[in-house]
Design an enzyme around this catalytic site. Sequence first.
Site, PDB file in Angstrom:
ATOM      1  CG  ASN A   5      -1.715 -12.911   3.455  1.00 11.58           C
ATOM      2  OD1 ASN A   5      -1.183 -13.981   3.763  1.00 11.58           O
ATOM      3  ND2 ASN A   5      -3.021 -12.795   3.232  1.00 11.58           N
ATOM      4  CD1 TRP A   6       4.820 -13.024   2.158  1.00 15.21           C
ATOM      5  CD2 TRP A   6       6.214 -14.618   2.871  1.00 15.21           C
ATOM      6  NE1 TRP A   6       6.031 -12.426   2.439  1.00 15.21           N
ATOM      7  CE2 TRP A   6       6.899 -13.388   2.885  1.00 15.21           C
ATOM      8  CE3 TRP A   6       6.894 -15.768   3.294  1.00 15.21           C
ATOM      9  CZ2 TRP A   6       8.236 -13.268   3.278  1.00 15.21           C
ATOM     10  CZ3 TRP A   6       8.226 -15.658   3.697  1.00 15.21           C
ATOM     11  CH2 TRP A   6       8.888 -14.419   3.688  1.00 15.21           C
ATOM     12  CE  LYS A   7      -3.507 -13.649  -0.176  1.00 14.20           C
ATOM     13  NZ  LYS A   7      -4.535 -13.308  -1.135  1.00 14.20           N
ATOM     14  CG  HIS A  90      -7.587 -13.137   3.916  1.00 13.90           C
ATOM     15  ND1 HIS A  90      -8.116 -13.650   2.759  1.00 13.90           N
ATOM     16  CD2 HIS A  90      -6.649 -12.231   3.545  1.00 13.90           C
ATOM     17  CE1 HIS A  90      -7.513 -13.073   1.725  1.00 13.90           C
ATOM     18  NE2 HIS A  90      -6.621 -12.206   2.177  1.00 13.90           N
ATOM     19  CD  GLU A  92      -7.138 -15.582  -0.184  1.00 13.09           C
ATOM     20  OE1 GLU A  92      -6.240 -15.987   0.572  1.00 13.09           O
ATOM     21  OE2 GLU A  92      -6.928 -14.781  -1.127  1.00 13.09           O
ATOM     22  CD  GLU A 160      -7.024  -7.993   2.277  1.00 10.28           C
ATOM     23  OE1 GLU A 160      -5.896  -7.757   1.825  1.00 10.28           O
ATOM     24  OE2 GLU A 160      -7.392  -9.139   2.596  1.00 10.28           O
ATOM     25  N   GLY A 166      -6.135 -10.605  -5.561  1.00 16.26           N
ATOM     26  CA  GLY A 166      -5.494 -11.516  -6.508  1.00 16.26           C
ATOM     27  C   GLY A 166      -6.015 -11.408  -7.933  1.00 16.26           C
ATOM     28  CB  SER A 199      -4.820  -6.116  -7.067  1.00 17.80           C
ATOM     29  OG  SER A 199      -5.418  -7.369  -7.319  1.00 17.80           O
ATOM     30  N   GLY A 220      -0.729  -9.079  -0.884  1.00 17.07           N
ATOM     31  CA  GLY A 220      -0.617 -10.519  -1.128  1.00 17.07           C
ATOM     32  C   GLY A 220       0.444 -10.803  -2.175  1.00 17.07           C
ATOM     33  N   GLY A 221       0.015 -11.019  -3.401  1.00 12.38           N
ATOM     34  CA  GLY A 221       0.907 -11.436  -4.499  1.00 12.38           C
ATOM     35  C   GLY A 221       2.208 -10.650  -4.591  1.00 12.38           C
TER      36      GLY A 221
HETATM   37  P1  PGA Z   1      -3.396  -9.554  -3.322  1.00 14.46           P
HETATM   38  O1  PGA Z   1      -3.885 -10.158  -1.928  1.00 14.46           O
HETATM   39  O2  PGA Z   1      -2.483  -8.407  -3.019  1.00 14.46           O
HETATM   40  O3  PGA Z   1      -2.696 -10.688  -4.016  1.00 14.46           O
HETATM   41  O4  PGA Z   1      -4.619  -9.108  -4.049  1.00 14.46           O
HETATM   42  C1  PGA Z   1      -4.192  -9.339  -0.841  1.00 14.46           C
HETATM   43  C2  PGA Z   1      -4.683 -10.157   0.324  1.00 14.46           C
HETATM   44  O5  PGA Z   1      -5.418 -11.123   0.106  1.00 14.46           O
HETATM   45  O6  PGA Z   1      -4.335  -9.897   1.499  1.00 14.46           O
END
Ligand code: PGA
Length: 239
Positions: A5-7, A90, A92, A160, A166, A199, A220-221
């Site tokens: 997930n590149w956000k 998600h 976020e 998650e 993150g 993470s 994500g990251g």
């Molecule tokens: P992260 O994000 O790996 O940077 O913690 C995961 C996500 O939000 O899908």
Amino acid sequence: MIIGNWKMNTPRSDALALANAVVEMKYLESTRVGICPPALWIDSITRIVKGSSILIGAQDCVGDKFGAQTGCINANMVHEAGCSMVILGHSERRTRFAETTEKLLHTIAAVLETGMFPVFCVGETKKQRESGKAFDVVAGQLRPLLTSGLDLGGIVIAYEPVWAIGTGLSATRKDIEEMHAIVREVINRDDTLVLYGGSVSPVSAADIFNAEGVSGALVGGASLSANKFAAIVAAWERR
Ligand code: PGA
């Protein structure tokens, strides 16, 4: 299944370079690997991954087919652009846009109708975990799916924990196993993939992937680095 997930990262040139690097990755046929770039780059990236088995996903969409919804992109549009999945719910988006499972049911239905699959995210906050409510929160986020009448055959769930996203803090193996068991109990289907996210890194991946009930990861990251993403895929295949 390992999904990146590149956000809202990767300006265009970085996104195309990253997609080109991901295409070069070697992985087993039995592993499903996907990336979810920012929506504007989906069209170009679809062309880059053409001929490979990399899946492309959108990070969100709306359920309506057309209409006066300035700024929105619907399920048919992302499908037509080459997506085979859409991340929905998600944390976020739940936080910033007050999304709830009830409000997302219409979108999930629209995504399923196109033949794509939703990667439906659930997870508790730190406060909810500390007050012992984590299981109830996650079960509560899942329950509306069961009474929705939707065919959940194609849905992928991503657990998650919000506090692990993150932050560099990932849930312990025990936390993951307990929650994945709850998710599976509520969903009550043998064929549902339940990913872990929060993470996930080349360092934490091996332990996470050995946890009972984990079918892969939403990353994500670490998915912004082709090397790290490849290392996570390799950790999945070594588990
Ligand atoms: P992260 O994000 O790996 O940077 O913690 C995961 C996500 O939000 O899908």
